[in-house]
Design an enzyme around this catalytic site. Structure first.
Site, PDB file in Angstrom:
ATOM      1  N   ASP A  13       0.811  -1.221   0.000  1.00 42.79           N
ATOM      2  CA  ASP A  13       0.000   0.000   0.000  1.00 42.79           C
ATOM      3  C   ASP A  13       0.847   1.275   0.000  1.00 42.79           C
ATOM      4  O   ASP A  13       0.446   2.304   0.554  1.00 42.79           O
ATOM      5  CB  ASP A  13      -0.969   0.016   1.204  1.00 42.79           C
ATOM      6  CG  ASP A  13      -1.889  -1.186   1.182  1.00 42.79           C
ATOM      7  OD1 ASP A  13      -2.294  -1.593   0.077  1.00 42.79           O
ATOM      8  OD2 ASP A  13      -2.190  -1.716   2.266  1.00 42.79           O
ATOM      9  N   LYS A  16       1.850   2.014  -5.158  1.00 44.31           N
ATOM     10  CA  LYS A  16       2.390   1.428  -6.396  1.00 44.31           C
ATOM     11  C   LYS A  16       1.467   1.686  -7.581  1.00 44.31           C
ATOM     12  O   LYS A  16       1.925   1.907  -8.693  1.00 44.31           O
ATOM     13  CB  LYS A  16       2.573  -0.096  -6.226  1.00 44.31           C
ATOM     14  CG  LYS A  16       3.556  -0.463  -5.137  1.00 44.31           C
ATOM     15  CD  LYS A  16       3.611  -1.959  -4.901  1.00 44.31           C
ATOM     16  CE  LYS A  16       2.342  -2.529  -4.324  1.00 44.31           C
ATOM     17  NZ  LYS A  16       2.031  -2.114  -2.941  1.00 44.31           N
ATOM     18  N   GLY A  40      -4.634  -4.248  -3.827  1.00 49.32           N
ATOM     19  CA  GLY A  40      -5.595  -3.200  -4.153  1.00 49.32           C
ATOM     20  C   GLY A  40      -4.791  -1.971  -4.529  1.00 49.32           C
ATOM     21  O   GLY A  40      -4.123  -1.394  -3.676  1.00 49.32           O
ATOM     22  N   HIS A  41      -4.791  -1.626  -5.798  1.00 46.50           N
ATOM     23  CA  HIS A  41      -3.978  -0.509  -6.278  1.00 46.50           C
ATOM     24  C   HIS A  41      -4.894   0.629  -6.728  1.00 46.50           C
ATOM     25  O   HIS A  41      -5.754   0.427  -7.580  1.00 46.50           O
ATOM     26  CB  HIS A  41      -3.080  -0.963  -7.432  1.00 46.50           C
ATOM     27  CG  HIS A  41      -2.046  -1.970  -7.002  1.00 46.50           C
ATOM     28  ND1 HIS A  41      -1.078  -2.441  -7.833  1.00 46.50           N
ATOM     29  CD2 HIS A  41      -1.836  -2.567  -5.813  1.00 46.50           C
ATOM     30  CE1 HIS A  41      -0.308  -3.303  -7.176  1.00 46.50           C
ATOM     31  NE2 HIS A  41      -0.763  -3.396  -5.939  1.00 46.50           N
ATOM     32  N   GLN A 223       1.862  -6.144  -3.216  1.00 42.71           N
ATOM     33  CA  GLN A 223       2.358  -6.259  -1.841  1.00 42.71           C
ATOM     34  C   GLN A 223       3.680  -5.473  -1.674  1.00 42.71           C
ATOM     35  O   GLN A 223       3.863  -4.489  -2.374  1.00 42.71           O
ATOM     36  CB  GLN A 223       2.519  -7.731  -1.412  1.00 42.71           C
ATOM     37  CG  GLN A 223       1.198  -8.473  -1.261  1.00 42.71           C
ATOM     38  CD  GLN A 223       0.582  -8.939  -2.569  1.00 42.71           C
ATOM     39  OE1 GLN A 223       1.225  -9.620  -3.349  1.00 42.71           O
ATOM     40  NE2 GLN A 223      -0.649  -8.598  -2.813  1.00 42.71           N
TER      41      GLN A 223
HETATM   42  P1  GDP Z   1      -0.754   0.314  -3.546  1.00 42.94           P
HETATM   43  O1  GDP Z   1      -1.393  -0.930  -3.057  1.00 42.94           O
HETATM   44  O2  GDP Z   1       0.716   0.355  -3.282  1.00 42.94           O
HETATM   45  O3  GDP Z   1      -1.074   0.651  -4.965  1.00 42.94           O
HETATM   46  O4  GDP Z   1      -1.385   1.493  -2.659  1.00 42.94           O
HETATM   47  P2  GDP Z   1      -2.950   1.687  -2.303  1.00 42.94           P
HETATM   48  O5  GDP Z   1      -3.649   2.197  -3.493  1.00 42.94           O
HETATM   49  O6  GDP Z   1      -3.479   0.467  -1.638  1.00 42.94           O
HETATM   50  O7  GDP Z   1      -2.857   2.786  -1.157  1.00 42.94           O
HETATM   51  C1  GDP Z   1      -2.311   4.042  -1.386  1.00 42.94           C
HETATM   52  C2  GDP Z   1      -3.389   5.100  -1.080  1.00 42.94           C
HETATM   53  O8  GDP Z   1      -2.774   6.371  -0.985  1.00 42.94           O
HETATM   54  C3  GDP Z   1      -4.416   5.226  -2.180  1.00 42.94           C
HETATM   55  O9  GDP Z   1      -5.641   5.606  -1.602  1.00 42.94           O
HETATM   56  C4  GDP Z   1      -3.871   6.353  -3.041  1.00 42.94           C
HETATM   57  O10 GDP Z   1      -4.895   7.060  -3.764  1.00 42.94           O
HETATM   58  C5  GDP Z   1      -3.265   7.247  -1.998  1.00 42.94           C
HETATM   59  N1  GDP Z   1      -2.095   8.035  -2.417  1.00 42.94           N
HETATM   60  C6  GDP Z   1      -1.095   7.686  -3.281  1.00 42.94           C
HETATM   61  N2  GDP Z   1      -0.146   8.641  -3.306  1.00 42.94           N
HETATM   62  C7  GDP Z   1      -0.552   9.601  -2.428  1.00 42.94           C
HETATM   63  C8  GDP Z   1       0.037  10.826  -1.986  1.00 42.94           C
HETATM   64  O11 GDP Z   1       1.118  11.225  -2.381  1.00 42.94           O
HETATM   65  N3  GDP Z   1      -0.677  11.536  -1.049  1.00 42.94           N
HETATM   66  C9  GDP Z   1      -1.877  11.115  -0.566  1.00 42.94           C
HETATM   67  N4  GDP Z   1      -2.483  11.870   0.356  1.00 42.94           N
HETATM   68  N5  GDP Z   1      -2.447   9.967  -0.962  1.00 42.94           N
HETATM   69  C10 GDP Z   1      -1.781   9.211  -1.871  1.00 42.94           C
HETATM   70  P1  IMO Z   2      -0.989  -4.161  -2.234  1.00 44.17           P
HETATM   71  O1  IMO Z   2      -0.527  -4.722  -3.565  1.00 44.17           O
HETATM   72  C1  IMO Z   2      -0.984  -4.643   2.099  1.00 44.17           C
HETATM   73  C2  IMO Z   2      -1.070  -8.754   3.639  1.00 44.17           C
HETATM   74  C3  IMO Z   2      -2.307  -9.216   4.379  1.00 44.17           C
HETATM   75  C4  IMO Z   2      -1.687 -10.199   5.349  1.00 44.17           C
HETATM   76  C5  IMO Z   2      -0.587 -10.848   4.513  1.00 44.17           C
HETATM   77  C6  IMO Z   2      -0.971 -12.178   3.895  1.00 44.17           C
HETATM   78  O2  IMO Z   2      -2.264  -3.429  -2.294  1.00 44.17           O
HETATM   79  O3  IMO Z   2       0.129  -3.426  -1.574  1.00 44.17           O
HETATM   80  P2  IMO Z   2      -2.527 -12.837   1.827  1.00 44.17           P
HETATM   81  O4  IMO Z   2      -3.984 -12.606   1.599  1.00 44.17           O
HETATM   82  O5  IMO Z   2      -1.633 -12.239   0.795  1.00 44.17           O
HETATM   83  O6  IMO Z   2      -2.198 -14.277   2.100  1.00 44.17           O
HETATM   84  O7  IMO Z   2      -2.222 -12.056   3.225  1.00 44.17           O
HETATM   85  O8  IMO Z   2      -0.273  -9.912   3.501  1.00 44.17           O
HETATM   86  N1  IMO Z   2      -1.318  -8.208   2.289  1.00 44.17           N
HETATM   87  C7  IMO Z   2      -1.237  -6.909   1.972  1.00 44.17           C
HETATM   88  N2  IMO Z   2      -1.009  -5.834   2.741  1.00 44.17           N
HETATM   89  N3  IMO Z   2      -1.121  -4.503   0.774  1.00 44.17           N
HETATM   90  C8  IMO Z   2      -1.316  -5.573  -0.018  1.00 44.17           C
HETATM   91  O9  IMO Z   2      -1.318  -5.502  -1.375  1.00 44.17           O
HETATM   92  C9  IMO Z   2      -1.432  -6.842   0.581  1.00 44.17           C
HETATM   93  N4  IMO Z   2      -1.649  -8.096   0.107  1.00 44.17           N
HETATM   94  C10 IMO Z   2      -1.567  -8.921   1.163  1.00 44.17           C
HETATM   95  O10 IMO Z   2      -2.943  -8.141   5.036  1.00 44.17           O
HETATM   96  O11 IMO Z   2      -1.061  -9.498   6.402  1.00 44.17           O
HETATM   97 MG    MG Z   3      -2.946  -1.578  -1.839  1.00 50.53          MG
END
Ligand code: GDP
Ligand code: IMO
Ligand code: MG
Length: 425
Positions: A13, A16, A40-41, A223
């Protein structure tokens, strides 16, 4: 930038999705190389938010082909829903390509993920319950069912029946569940087959052809490094390799093909699920990070645990991935705090650690040794040039670079695609 790996440098998270979307503007291919719909991206374009779980973030650009490579595990129902969601929202998903070698997440994988977690009780991993662990377990036990098996009814039935003999014993005798029915599963999955067929191809060859022609190819990790099955905080990890090595095996290319490895890191750090977390904050500061940073899981809606930036972990991530650059995200969230802290070392069981500890027992007992830096407390979400950042923010960035010894090439100051500043070299 012909071949660039974009990967999570922390516990996932990191942003990416946003980073890949920013880089994909000129890419021909964007390749997801591991994981499944545990990811979840999030992408935000002109105020519109897209949450992607399997389809790579390059899908937003018409010139870019999104690829789901062999190292991924695919829940076909989820993938078809995602294709439909994009189509409904005006994003053409027809360019998508899926590896025929990728493994399928089956209904018994989802069931086993849930019941195994329940049985672990307070020792649970806190998985996303999407069946990821059990699907990779079957892959490595050579009992997996692959995308290509969907297109041969006999093979599909034979494999499913063989594996269900064992799975049903496990479900009924160990976990007290009802058995699953092979023909019901086959009916459901073989219906998906026709809908998936147009997307399926030899993705390793497709990637190789793009690289050979000198096109830009992005590899989008899911991840993060600390969730890596080999190099993360085992057993509180996912069941694949989000690290740079995973991009090679997952996509089916060799290390010489890669030009750049970009680690995405938040300006602080978060973790979902259980497991050690040395800089975790259970106070008001942590609460502010959650509320201002919107730190709730994209997949499960769970509240993310938050804490100060951990440079011991980031140095480790730079090392195991051979990072060439860092992309720092969510710097705007730190505008809330007058004083910032960053962990430069740990103390555990009477010793000081500057390298990430290998022993689970040491890691569990770690308390961070912090360095304090002044904050800036002004709104930076509209800043587009490094020189326009408050000098305290510039100092924060430079401090990280000095400690990690990897240049920070880009800084994100908001969720929108355009909220990025590029450092000039
Ligand atoms: P990922 O799994 O690595 O793609 O990240 P996620 O999408 O799960 O979580 C990142 C969250 O931060 C999302 O809600 C993005 O919209 C948000 N986000 C990304 N870059 C920034 C930033 O520079 N500032 C803020 N405030 N939010 C951001
Ligand atoms: P993105 O790509 C954050 C965590 C789960 C749990 C562990 C194992 O959005 O960064 P799993 O279901 O993969 O067997 O769970 O990994 N986990 C993540 N945490 N971002 C993710 O993906 C994750 N995908 C799995 O919360 O701790
Ligand atoms: Mg994510």
């Amino acid at each position: 930038m012909p071949a660039t790996i974009i990967l999570g440098a922390q516990w996932g998270d990191e942003g990416k999705g946003k980073v890949t979307d920013v880089f994909a503007e000129h890419a021909q291919l964007v390749v997801r190389y591991q994981g499944g719909n545990n990811a979840g991206h999030t992408i935000v374009v002109d105020g519109e938010r897209f949450a992607l779980s399997l389809i790579p973030s390059g899908v937003m650009y018409p010139q870019c082909t999104p690829v789901i490579a062999s190292g991924c595990v695919i829940d076909p129902r989820v993938l078809l829903d995602e294709i439909e969601m994009l189509d409904d929202r005006g994003v053409d998903p027809r360019r998508l390509r899926i590896s025929s070698n990728a493994h399928l997440i089956m209904p018994y994988h989802r069931k086993l993920d849930a019941v195994m977690e329940r049985y672990l009780g307070r020792h649970k991993i806190g998985t996303t319950k999407k069946g990821i662990g059990p699907a990779y377990t079957d892959k490595f036990a050579r009992q997996g069912i692959r995308v290509q098996d969907l297109f041969d009814r006999k093979i599909f039935h034979d494999k499913l029946e063989a594996t269900l003999v064992e799975k049903n014993k496990l479900l009924t005798r160990v976990y007290n569940q009802l058995p699953m029915n092979a023909s019901e599963i086959a009916d459901e999955y073989l219906e998906y087959a026709d809908r998936l067929l147009p997307y399926v191809t030899d993705t390793s060859l497709l990637i190789w052809e793009s690289l050979r022609d000198g096109r830009d190819v992005l590899f989008e990790g899911a991840q993060g490094t600390l969730l890596d099955i080999d190099h993360g905080t085992y057993p509180f990890v996912t069941s694949s390799n989000p690290t740079a090595g995973g991009a090679l095996t997952g996509a089916g290319i060799g290390p010489r093909a890669i030009d750049r490895i970009v680690g995405v890191a938040k300006a602080y750090i978060s973790r979902v699920g259980t497991g050690p977390f040395p800089t975790e904050l259970s106070d008001e500061i942590g609460e502010t990070m959650v509320s201002v940073g919107g730190e709730y899981g994209t997949v499960t809606g769970r509240r993310r645990r938050c804490g100060w930036l951990d440079l011991v972990a980031l140095r480790y991530s730079a090392r195991v991935n051979s990072l060439t650059d860092l992309f720092l995200t969510k710097l705007d969230v730190l505008s809330e705090f007058e004083t910032l802290r960053v962990a430069v070392a740990y103390s555990s069981l009477g010793e000081r650690y500057t390298e990430f500890p290998r022993q689970q027992r040491v890691l569990y007992n770690c308390s961070p040794i912090y360095e304090e830096l002044p904050g800036w407390t002004s709104d930076i979400t509209g800043v587009r040039h490094f020189r326009d950042l408050p000098k305290e923010a510039q100092r924060y960035i430079e401090f990280i670079e000095d400690e990690v010894r990897v240049p920070i090439g880009w800084v994100s100051v908001g969720p929108e695609r355009r909220q990025v500043l590029t450092r000039s070299p």
